[in-house]
Write a protein that holds these residues in place. Structure first.
Motif, PDB file in Angstrom:
ATOM      1  N   LEU A 148       0.843  -1.200   0.000  1.00  0.00           N
ATOM      2  CA  LEU A 148       0.000   0.000   0.000  1.00  0.00           C
ATOM      3  C   LEU A 148       0.871   1.240   0.000  1.00  0.00           C
ATOM      4  O   LEU A 148       1.925   1.267   0.635  1.00  0.00           O
ATOM      5  CB  LEU A 148      -0.907   0.012   1.240  1.00  0.00           C
ATOM      6  CG  LEU A 148      -1.848  -1.186   1.422  1.00  0.00           C
ATOM      7  CD1 LEU A 148      -2.557  -1.096   2.774  1.00  0.00           C
ATOM      8  CD2 LEU A 148      -2.854  -1.275   0.286  1.00  0.00           C
ATOM      9  N   TRP A 150       0.163   5.377   0.399  1.00  0.00           N
ATOM     10  CA  TRP A 150      -0.724   6.543   0.557  1.00  0.00           C
ATOM     11  C   TRP A 150       0.049   7.841   0.365  1.00  0.00           C
ATOM     12  O   TRP A 150      -0.433   8.905   0.715  1.00  0.00           O
ATOM     13  CB  TRP A 150      -1.395   6.528   1.930  1.00  0.00           C
ATOM     14  CG  TRP A 150      -2.146   5.291   2.286  1.00  0.00           C
ATOM     15  CD1 TRP A 150      -2.240   4.741   3.532  1.00  0.00           C
ATOM     16  CD2 TRP A 150      -2.946   4.446   1.440  1.00  0.00           C
ATOM     17  NE1 TRP A 150      -3.014   3.608   3.511  1.00  0.00           N
ATOM     18  CE2 TRP A 150      -3.462   3.404   2.227  1.00  0.00           C
ATOM     19  CE3 TRP A 150      -3.249   4.456   0.072  1.00  0.00           C
ATOM     20  CZ2 TRP A 150      -4.276   2.391   1.721  1.00  0.00           C
ATOM     21  CZ3 TRP A 150      -4.051   3.454  -0.450  1.00  0.00           C
ATOM     22  CH2 TRP A 150      -4.555   2.436   0.381  1.00  0.00           C
ATOM     23  N   THR A 153      -0.461   7.844  -4.033  1.00  0.00           N
ATOM     24  CA  THR A 153      -1.878   7.607  -4.316  1.00  0.00           C
ATOM     25  C   THR A 153      -2.665   7.931  -3.053  1.00  0.00           C
ATOM     26  O   THR A 153      -2.446   7.309  -2.013  1.00  0.00           O
ATOM     27  CB  THR A 153      -2.129   6.148  -4.731  1.00  0.00           C
ATOM     28  OG1 THR A 153      -1.329   5.850  -5.881  1.00  0.00           O
ATOM     29  CG2 THR A 153      -3.586   5.923  -5.071  1.00  0.00           C
ATOM     30  N   SER A 154      -3.585   8.855  -3.130  1.00  0.00           N
ATOM     31  CA  SER A 154      -4.294   9.307  -1.938  1.00  0.00           C
ATOM     32  C   SER A 154      -5.192   8.227  -1.363  1.00  0.00           C
ATOM     33  O   SER A 154      -5.940   7.565  -2.090  1.00  0.00           O
ATOM     34  CB  SER A 154      -5.151  10.538  -2.274  1.00  0.00           C
ATOM     35  OG  SER A 154      -5.968  10.883  -1.170  1.00  0.00           O
ATOM     36  N   ARG A 155      -5.102   8.057  -0.047  1.00  0.00           N
ATOM     37  CA  ARG A 155      -5.989   7.117   0.642  1.00  0.00           C
ATOM     38  C   ARG A 155      -7.442   7.553   0.541  1.00  0.00           C
ATOM     39  O   ARG A 155      -8.366   6.747   0.699  1.00  0.00           O
ATOM     40  CB  ARG A 155      -5.569   7.012   2.110  1.00  0.00           C
ATOM     41  CG  ARG A 155      -6.191   5.854   2.874  1.00  0.00           C
ATOM     42  CD  ARG A 155      -5.716   5.861   4.327  1.00  0.00           C
ATOM     43  NE  ARG A 155      -6.155   4.674   5.023  1.00  0.00           N
ATOM     44  CZ  ARG A 155      -7.366   4.509   5.540  1.00  0.00           C
ATOM     45  NH1 ARG A 155      -8.275   5.485   5.405  1.00  0.00           N
ATOM     46  NH2 ARG A 155      -7.686   3.396   6.177  1.00  0.00           N
ATOM     47  N   LYS A 156      -7.681   8.845   0.283  1.00  0.00           N
ATOM     48  CA  LYS A 156      -9.039   9.364   0.182  1.00  0.00           C
ATOM     49  C   LYS A 156      -9.696   9.051  -1.165  1.00  0.00           C
ATOM     50  O   LYS A 156     -10.907   9.226  -1.312  1.00  0.00           O
ATOM     51  CB  LYS A 156      -9.023  10.878   0.409  1.00  0.00           C
ATOM     52  CG  LYS A 156      -8.539  11.277   1.798  1.00  0.00           C
ATOM     53  CD  LYS A 156      -8.491  12.793   1.962  1.00  0.00           C
ATOM     54  CE  LYS A 156      -7.991  13.186   3.342  1.00  0.00           C
ATOM     55  NZ  LYS A 156      -7.906  14.666   3.495  1.00  0.00           N
ATOM     56  N   GLU A 158     -11.272   6.643  -3.212  1.00  0.00           N
ATOM     57  CA  GLU A 158     -11.873   5.342  -2.901  1.00  0.00           C
ATOM     58  C   GLU A 158     -11.528   4.291  -3.938  1.00  0.00           C
ATOM     59  O   GLU A 158     -11.212   3.139  -3.590  1.00  0.00           O
ATOM     60  CB  GLU A 158     -13.395   5.485  -2.777  1.00  0.00           C
ATOM     61  CG  GLU A 158     -14.074   4.182  -2.378  1.00  0.00           C
ATOM     62  CD  GLU A 158     -15.572   4.339  -2.157  1.00  0.00           C
ATOM     63  OE1 GLU A 158     -16.241   3.321  -1.922  1.00  0.00           O
ATOM     64  OE2 GLU A 158     -16.053   5.500  -2.231  1.00  0.00           O
ATOM     65  N   ARG A 161      -7.812   3.394  -3.485  1.00  0.00           N
ATOM     66  CA  ARG A 161      -7.597   2.675  -2.227  1.00  0.00           C
ATOM     67  C   ARG A 161      -8.101   1.238  -2.349  1.00  0.00           C
ATOM     68  O   ARG A 161      -7.413   0.286  -1.960  1.00  0.00           O
ATOM     69  CB  ARG A 161      -8.310   3.394  -1.084  1.00  0.00           C
ATOM     70  CG  ARG A 161      -8.072   2.741   0.280  1.00  0.00           C
ATOM     71  CD  ARG A 161      -8.762   3.494   1.401  1.00  0.00           C
ATOM     72  NE  ARG A 161     -10.210   3.362   1.351  1.00  0.00           N
ATOM     73  CZ  ARG A 161     -11.054   4.333   1.025  1.00  0.00           C
ATOM     74  NH1 ARG A 161     -10.582   5.550   0.722  1.00  0.00           N
ATOM     75  NH2 ARG A 161     -12.354   4.140   1.011  1.00  0.00           N
ATOM     76  N   THR A 162      -9.283   1.076  -2.905  1.00  0.00           N
ATOM     77  CA  THR A 162      -9.843  -0.271  -3.071  1.00  0.00           C
ATOM     78  C   THR A 162      -8.967  -1.119  -3.977  1.00  0.00           C
ATOM     79  O   THR A 162      -8.723  -2.308  -3.695  1.00  0.00           O
ATOM     80  CB  THR A 162     -11.267  -0.175  -3.643  1.00  0.00           C
ATOM     81  OG1 THR A 162     -12.097   0.553  -2.731  1.00  0.00           O
ATOM     82  CG2 THR A 162     -11.856  -1.557  -3.867  1.00  0.00           C
ATOM     83  N   GLN A 164      -5.719  -0.845  -4.535  1.00  0.00           N
ATOM     84  CA  GLN A 164      -4.486  -1.227  -3.862  1.00  0.00           C
ATOM     85  C   GLN A 164      -4.717  -2.371  -2.879  1.00  0.00           C
ATOM     86  O   GLN A 164      -3.932  -3.326  -2.824  1.00  0.00           O
ATOM     87  CB  GLN A 164      -3.878  -0.019  -3.138  1.00  0.00           C
ATOM     88  CG  GLN A 164      -3.254   0.996  -4.070  1.00  0.00           C
ATOM     89  CD  GLN A 164      -2.254   1.896  -3.357  1.00  0.00           C
ATOM     90  OE1 GLN A 164      -1.799   1.596  -2.248  1.00  0.00           O
ATOM     91  NE2 GLN A 164      -1.887   2.986  -4.003  1.00  0.00           N
ATOM     92  N   ALA A 189       1.699   3.887   5.152  1.00  0.00           N
ATOM     93  CA  ALA A 189       0.523   3.016   5.245  1.00  0.00           C
ATOM     94  C   ALA A 189       0.728   1.914   6.275  1.00  0.00           C
ATOM     95  O   ALA A 189       0.141   0.840   6.156  1.00  0.00           O
ATOM     96  CB  ALA A 189       0.231   2.406   3.872  1.00  0.00           C
ATOM     97  N   ASP A 192      -2.453   0.262   7.930  1.00  0.00           N
ATOM     98  CA  ASP A 192      -3.294  -0.468   6.979  1.00  0.00           C
ATOM     99  C   ASP A 192      -2.601  -1.725   6.462  1.00  0.00           C
ATOM    100  O   ASP A 192      -3.257  -2.744   6.221  1.00  0.00           O
ATOM    101  CB  ASP A 192      -3.673   0.450   5.816  1.00  0.00           C
ATOM    102  CG  ASP A 192      -4.613   1.568   6.245  1.00  0.00           C
ATOM    103  OD1 ASP A 192      -5.368   1.364   7.213  1.00  0.00           O
ATOM    104  OD2 ASP A 192      -4.589   2.642   5.618  1.00  0.00           O
TER     105      ASP A 192
END
Length: 313
Positions: A148, A150, A153-156, A158, A161-162, A164, A189, A192
């Motif tokens: 992962l 963040w 690539t922004s964790r926000k 969606e 994030r999905t 990854q 990250a 997570d």
């Protein structure tokens, strides 16, 4: 040594767009290590430097300083195919092994369907399916790098994030299926990454590539049976958290890498990197872990061979 290896597929500047004025000269070759070690993560598919080195050049320079093994990682489909061709080449240097995966940032792009320039990309499941085939080539010893990120690539986001998380879980399953170690890319990250590994169950041999956490995170990883791989950034002035992590866990579950051509160790930060610069990183690993350099080399080599099933010399 004849060079039958494929040419690099990209330059360092493709991912590290610093001013063209950066020093692109190769650092001098350091003093050899007292005992040999293995660089367990580099990217030979990248070119860098004012004089482009071939794969045999990298191997020869590394051997001169006691780095007698290298694992080159293909972390997107183009690089994975390149790594596959190198591993399949009957003339590849015996000291080379490979690993392939879909990098977490690449997973986000596959889910989006196009790269940063708008060029179309295959679906994420198709990319992972190709990796699952390439990993079966003789000489492939690890699934990686996956995980992962963040930072880029922004964790926000969606969708990103999905993608990854889904890719990470698919690579965990692949590593278990193949009985191979897995190398994890973890950038900003930590929590997570542990959540996914705890939920799915980590592969028996799980490596935190280019470890970036602090002493607390290092302890959480080692207590789970994971391995920590340190790169040249452990020598950076602002990396006291990495040195503290080594002081916390010691040398027993530690390995060394370059992540070349990136993360060139001090005092050559920003210049081209290659496996022959591992001695600079090993010196810092030994100091921070509180052991002598010879003992650090012995134990790091032993751990690396055990993790990757490296044959005895």
């Amino acid at each position: 040594m004849p060079d039958a290896s494929p040419s690099p597929v990209r330059r360092r500047e493709d991912l590290d767009p610093r001013p063209r004025s950066r020093d692109r000269s190769w650092p001098p070759i350091p003093e050899p290590l007292p005992l040999p070690v293995i660089d367990n993560h580099c990217h030979l598919d990248f070119a860098d430097g004012d004089q482009e080195l071939s794969v045999p050049d990298h191997v020869e320079r590394a051997a001169r300083v006691g780095v007698d093994g290298m694992i080159t990682i293909g972390s997107d489909l183009e690089a994975a195919r390149w790594t596959d061709r190198l591993m399949a080449d009957p003339d590849r240097p015996a000291s080379l092994r490979g690993g392939v995966a879909v990098h977490p940032n690449e997973a986000a792009l596959h889910a989006r369907g196009h790269d940063h320039d708008g060029e179309p990309m295959v679906a994420l499941d198709e990319a992972i399916a190709e990796v699952a085939q390439l990993i079966r080539t003789d000489g492939m010893v690890t699934v990686g790098e996956t995980g992962l990120d963040w930072f880029r690539t922004s964790r926000k986001d969606e969708q990103a994030r999905t993608a990854q998380v889904e890719a990470f879980r698919a690579h965990i399953a692949l590593a278990k299926e193949m009985g191979l170690p897995m190398q994890i890319h973890d950038r900003e990250a930590h929590r997570d990454v542990l959540e996914v590994l705890d939920a799915d169950g980590a592969p028996e041999r799980t490596v935190l590539h280019c470890f970036s956490g602090d002493a607390e995170f290092a302890r959480a990883c080692v207590d789970r049976g994971f391995y920590l791989s340190f790169a040249g950034n452990v020598t950076f002035k602002n990396a006291e958290h990495l040195r503290s992590a080594l002081a916390e866990v010691g040398i027993d579950r530690v390995m060394v890498e370059t992540d070349a051509p990136f993360l060139t160790p001090m005092p050559y930060r920003g210049r081209p990197n290659s496996s022959y610069l591992v001695p600079l990183t090993m010196a810092q690993i030994a100091e921070s872990a509180g052991v002598g350099l010879e003992e650090a080399c012995r134990r790091v080599r032993r751990t690396t061979r055990e993790v990757y099933g490296w044959p005895a010399a």
